[in-house]
Design an enzyme around this catalytic site. Structure first.
Site, short mmCIF file in Angstrom:
data_model
loop_
_atom_site.label_atom_id
_atom_site.label_comp_id
_atom_site.label_asym_id
_atom_site.label_seq_id
_atom_site.Cartn_x
_atom_site.Cartn_y
_atom_site.Cartn_z
N TYR A 1 0.91 -1.10 0.27
CA TYR A 1 -0.02 -0.01 0.17
C TYR A 1 1.04 1.28 0.00
O TYR A 1 0.07 2.31 -0.34
CB TYR A 1 -0.97 -0.10 1.27
N LYS B 1 3.66 -15.30 2.70
CA LYS B 1 3.51 -16.08 1.39
C LYS B 1 5.04 -16.32 1.17
O LYS B 1 5.62 -16.17 -0.15
CB LYS B 1 2.71 -15.16 0.52
N ASP C 1 -2.71 -18.03 2.35
CA ASP C 1 -3.88 -18.86 1.79
C ASP C 1 -4.43 -19.86 2.83
O ASP C 1 -5.62 -20.11 3.00
CB ASP C 1 -3.61 -19.62 0.41
N ASP D 1 -4.95 -6.54 6.19
CA ASP D 1 -6.41 -5.98 5.96
C ASP D 1 -7.45 -7.07 5.39
O ASP D 1 -8.49 -6.76 5.80
CB ASP D 1 -6.13 -5.00 4.51
N ASP E 1 -10.65 -8.44 8.32
CA ASP E 1 -11.99 -8.37 7.93
C ASP E 1 -12.72 -9.74 7.79
O ASP E 1 -13.70 -9.82 8.39
CB ASP E 1 -12.20 -7.86 6.60
#
Ligand code: NAD
Length: 349
Positions: free
Chosen positions: A143, A188, A220, A244, A248
């Site tokens: 980001y 990852k 994942d 992020d 959620d």
């Protein structure tokens, strides 16, 4: 901690409605904790764009920097939605605050309360006993990396330094020490170089926290495990974009966004506290907003910035009791409005 100053940024939509109730709740428990709070209310977000043409003025940022903590409602709404990159947007205020206050760690506890088990999209037996904390890196990664367009192509870059990884991981290890003593680091590393550095640094830091159990899982897999065995997690630490998304996902375990608090911390004790939900323009002004997420955010403020553990626990207990007694907002399938829920909390406090 004595005399403290809290800058309040009610923001837009339901922000001012829920902030007013959180202030009431804090004022009810602060004196017994020996806290004298000076509230300083300022504009941030869409309301600041209307008044000053920018989502966050230098004066408000300076006030936040010199405060002991910042309590935020929510910002944004259709009035300020724009795709014009030259127009000011409410969320620029949030990014400006995070950067200006050096808030590199975002903490989101997820602890579904028994009274709400049936509001969760997951089965009761899956969520029972879940009590986890997502620690998300907030100021680095994709980001904030170099981005651009070249012809028909667009790119975003994910970069992390050792220091950026170590400081957020340290927050996670310290949090785990006060909880069940387990850190799950999510990356990852089978694909991304930034993730391989992430894993390396977290492993090194783990060696200086021998009492904390450390596990590494791929993002994942983490997404699957969060819904299949959420109660096995204690503290999850991860980089900005993975955090992020996973926070959620973890949030939905509780069944309502109106219940979730968050804290953003830097290196000192000052921090930014806000509910996870947005400004809910669809219900703004109707008196339906559930103030509980903001009350729980204020409890995090009492705990992390002011060390007022008992006062924080009083707020959390009041929320839990009110729910168990049926104080359910419309977001939880009940009928109670903002004021009624708040009055119930105050009566319990
Ligand atoms: P939202 O969280 O505002 O609302 C999603 C849904 O949840 C809506 O139906 C809303 O009515 C409901 N809801 C949210 N909070 C509630 C509460 N306390 N009580 C009862 N119901 C509640 O998300 P959105 O609709 O995607 O975004 C609306 C605006 O908020 C947008 O402008 C967005 O940019 C902004 N936003 C701001 C923040 C922030 O300030 N940190 C975070 C997310 C979204």
């Amino acid at each position: 901690m004595g005399e403290v100053t809290v800058v309040v940024l009610p923001g837009d939509g339901i922000g001012p409605e829920v902030i007013a109730q959180a202030r009431r709740a804090v004022d009810a428990v602060a004196p017994a904790a020996g806290l004298s709070i000076t509230w300083r209310e300022e504009l941030m977000g869409g309301c600041s764009i209307d008044a000053h043409g920018t989502a966050l003025t230098d004066e408000v940022l300076a006030a936040c920097k010199s405060a002991d903590a910042v309590l935020l409602g929510a910002v944004g709404g259709p009035k300020w939605d724009t795709t014009d990159p030259d127009k000011p947007r409410p969320e620029q205020g949030l990014l400006g605050l995070r950067a200006g206050l050096g808030l590199f760690a975002n903490l989101r506890p997820v602890k579904p309360l028994e009274a709400l088990y049936d509001a969760s999209p997951l089965r009761r037996d899956r969520i029972a006993g879940t009590d986890l904390l997502v620690v998300r890196e907030l100021t680095g990664g994709i980001y904030f990396g170099k981005r651009g367009r070249e012809g028909d192509m667009a790119y975003d870059t994910c970069a992390y330094s050792r220091e950026e990884i170590a400081r957020v991981a340290e927050v996670a290890f310290r949090a785990a020490a006060g909880r069940r003593g387990k850190v799950t680091s999510v990356d990852k590393a089978n694909v991304l170089e930034s993730s391989r550095l992430w894993r390396e640094v977290v492993t090194e830091l783990g060696a200086s926290h021998p009492d904390i159990e450390l596990e590494h899982i791929l993002v994942d897999n983490a997404a699957m495990q969060l819904v299949s065995r959420p109660s096995d997690f204690d503290v999850i630490v991860t980089e900005n974009m993975f955090g992020d998304i996973l926070s959620d996902e973890a949030a939905m375990i509780t069944g309502s966004i109106g219940m979730l608090p968050s804290a953003s911390l830097g290196s000192g004790t000052a921090g930014l506290y806000e509910p996870v939900h947005g400004s809910a323009p669809d219900i703004a002004g109707k008196g339906w907003a559930n103030p509980m997420a903001t009350v729980l955010s204020a409890a995090m403020m009492l705990r992390h910035s002011f060390g007022a553990e008992e006062a924080a626990a009083k707020l959390e207990h009041a929320v839990e009791t009110a729910l168990a007694q049926g104080a359910l907002g419309r977001d939880l399938g009940g009928q109670m409005g903002t004021q009624e829920i708040s009055d119930r909390l105050l009566a319990l406090l």
